[in-house]
Design an enzyme around this catalytic site. Structure first.
Site, PDB file in Angstrom:
ATOM      1  N   TYR A   1      -8.568  28.635  28.915  1.00 34.17           N
ATOM      2  CA  TYR A   1      -7.758  27.956  27.896  1.00 34.17           C
ATOM      3  C   TYR A   1      -7.704  26.459  28.186  1.00 34.17           C
ATOM      4  CZ  TYR A   1      -3.484  26.288  25.584  1.00 34.17           C
ATOM      5  OH  TYR A   1      -2.577  25.557  24.851  1.00 34.17           O
TER       6      TYR A   1
ATOM      7  N   VAL B   1      11.813  30.822  27.226  1.00 32.77           N
ATOM      8  CA  VAL B   1      13.220  30.653  26.849  1.00 32.77           C
ATOM      9  C   VAL B   1      13.626  31.727  25.855  1.00 32.77           C
ATOM     10  CG1 VAL B   1      14.878  29.139  25.705  1.00 32.77           C
ATOM     11  CG2 VAL B   1      13.240  28.182  27.333  1.00 32.77           C
TER      12      VAL B   1
ATOM     13  N   ILE C   1       5.115  25.880  16.517  1.00 29.17           N
ATOM     14  CA  ILE C   1       5.246  24.420  16.407  1.00 29.17           C
ATOM     15  C   ILE C   1       4.780  23.960  15.030  1.00 29.17           C
ATOM     16  CG2 ILE C   1       4.513  22.193  17.338  1.00 29.17           C
ATOM     17  CD1 ILE C   1       4.228  23.516  20.076  1.00 29.17           C
TER      18      ILE C   1
ATOM     19  N   ARG D   1       9.193  24.046  35.006  1.00 27.02           N
ATOM     20  CA  ARG D   1       8.700  23.739  33.671  1.00 27.02           C
ATOM     21  C   ARG D   1       9.525  22.604  33.076  1.00 27.02           C
ATOM     22  NH1 ARG D   1       5.126  25.749  35.491  1.00 27.02           N
ATOM     23  NH2 ARG D   1       3.985  27.647  34.925  1.00 27.02           N
TER      24      ARG D   1
ATOM     25  N   ILE E   1     -10.725  28.076  11.236  1.00 25.50           N
ATOM     26  CA  ILE E   1     -11.379  26.782  11.449  1.00 25.50           C
ATOM     27  C   ILE E   1     -12.843  26.957  11.837  1.00 25.50           C
ATOM     28  CG2 ILE E   1      -9.292  25.487  12.021  1.00 25.50           C
ATOM     29  CD1 ILE E   1      -9.927  25.942  14.986  1.00 25.50           C
TER      30      ILE E   1
ATOM     31  N   LEU F   1      -3.595  21.816  14.916  1.00 26.53           N
ATOM     32  CA  LEU F   1      -2.823  22.628  15.861  1.00 26.53           C
ATOM     33  C   LEU F   1      -3.415  24.021  16.016  1.00 26.53           C
ATOM     34  CD1 LEU F   1      -0.848  20.280  15.159  1.00 26.53           C
ATOM     35  CD2 LEU F   1       0.999  21.936  15.252  1.00 26.53           C
TER      36      LEU F   1
ATOM     37  N   SER G   1      -3.795  34.758  13.415  1.00 26.98           N
ATOM     38  CA  SER G   1      -4.016  35.488  14.664  1.00 26.98           C
ATOM     39  C   SER G   1      -2.842  35.302  15.617  1.00 26.98           C
ATOM     40  CB  SER G   1      -5.310  35.018  15.340  1.00 26.98           C
ATOM     41  OG  SER G   1      -5.258  33.634  15.631  1.00 26.98           O
TER      42      SER G   1
ATOM     43  N   GLY H   1      -0.025  32.829  14.339  1.00 29.59           N
ATOM     44  CA  GLY H   1       1.040  32.469  13.408  1.00 29.59           C
ATOM     45  C   GLY H   1       1.380  33.613  12.466  1.00 29.59           C
TER      46      GLY H   1
END
Length: 315
Positions: A147, A191, A12, A214, A58, A79, A34, A36
């Site tokens: 999470y 998908v 994203i 979903r 971060i 993000l 990690s 991306g």
């Protein structure tokens, strides 16, 4: 305007970066890779507005401090996160550190410079949907995985900085996002995984009974939503959903992609305790406050994703 995008080398994040650059902003991307990958930025890294890619975490407060001190960002799109549900169950410390403590470190830097924070949360914080009106922002939350728990904790910190310090912040909860540049293996890319397997003549494996639904949001619609949240004060201090407003069972999704039920196989669920049986987004708040609504249908989005994979999209 100087903008920091954490997690900008992710799926994203890559699309958010592209939209910000297309709209003429100066962009810095921070990502520890990690999840991306630098290849996601290949098409945009030479854009004149793309100022720097920083490989870093971060959780590195000194790095964050030096970046904010040097560039005094006006918006931070946050993000960067650990996003894998099963990983959070197997080893919750990493997810908690990245998603909750890392968000706190980002907030502290933003507080110094009154930088607006757009915090990317997830629809996975919600309890199941029980009707066809969909899940709105007042729907009960249920931290069914570390999470989700880490994201809820971070959401509360983000909103606390709005109330305690007057810092402009917004929590956004996109539903299941898909499209080009999503990995075709691993969690979250149902998908892309289904399309890749169908193209390779493999079976489409469905966890559990496949009756879980979903709400699938095409990634360019998602990126448009994410970016718009940074530039509208009406969402400050708010939680805002984005989704297609239509849900589909995993069984029906597999059949839509494969076109043949004999190519579909049901396998034991890897984390049934964290499954959300029905996800359907009510995006009325985003429409009201941001004038946002999705533009790409599920069928068109699948077609675009298939075309990208066929043309050699990243595996």
């Amino acid at each position: 305007m100087n903008i920091l995008l954490t997690g900008g080398a992710g799926f994203i994040g890559r699309w958010v970066a592209k939209r910000l650059l297309d709209e003429g902003y100066n962009l810095w991307v921070l990502d520890d890779l990690s999840n991306g990958r630098e290849e996601n930025l290949t098409e945009i890294i030479n854009h004149p507005g793309f100022k720097q890619f920083i490989k870093g975490s971060i959780l590195d407060e000194s790095l964050l401090s030096s970046l904010f001190d040097a560039h005094r960002f006006e918006i931070c799109y946050h993000l960067g996160a650990s996003i894998n549900v099963q990983d959070s169950i197997d080893e919750p410390r990493t997810t908690f550190n990245n998603d909750t403590i890392g968000t706190f470190y980002v907030l502290e830097q933003c507080r110094k410079y009154n930088t607006k924070v757009v915090f990317m949360s997830t629809c996975m914080v919600y309890d199941r949907c029980n009707d066809e009106t969909g899940i709105d922002e007042n729907h009960p939350t249920k931290p069914a995985s570390p999470y989700a728990g880490s994201k809820i904790g971070a959401e509360n910190m983000v909103l606390s900085y709005y109330y305690a310090y007057g810092l402009p912040t917004v929590v956004i909860r996109p539903f299941n996002t898909y499209g080009p540049f999503q990995k075709t293996g691993g969690e979250g890319g149902v998908v892309a995984i289904f399309i890749k397997n169908e193209l390779e003549g493999k079976t489409l494996n469905i966890y559990g009974e496949g009756t879980q639904t979903r709400d699938l949001l095409y990634v360019e619609d998602c990126a448009r939503f994410v970016v718009s949240a940074g530039f509208d004060d009406r969402v400050n201090g708010e939680i805002v959903n984005a989704g297609l407003g239509r849900d589909i069972s995993v069984n029906d999704l597999a059949l839509l992609i494969a076109g043949d039920s004999s190519k579909i196989l049901h396998v034991p669920h890897i984390h049934p305790q964290s499954e959300i049986q029905k996800l359907l987004c009510n995006y009325g708040k985003a429409k009201h406050l941001l004038g946002w609504e999705p533009q790409i249908s599920l069928e068109e989005g699948i077609q675009r994703t298939r075309k990208w994979i066929v043309e050699g999209g990243l595996a």
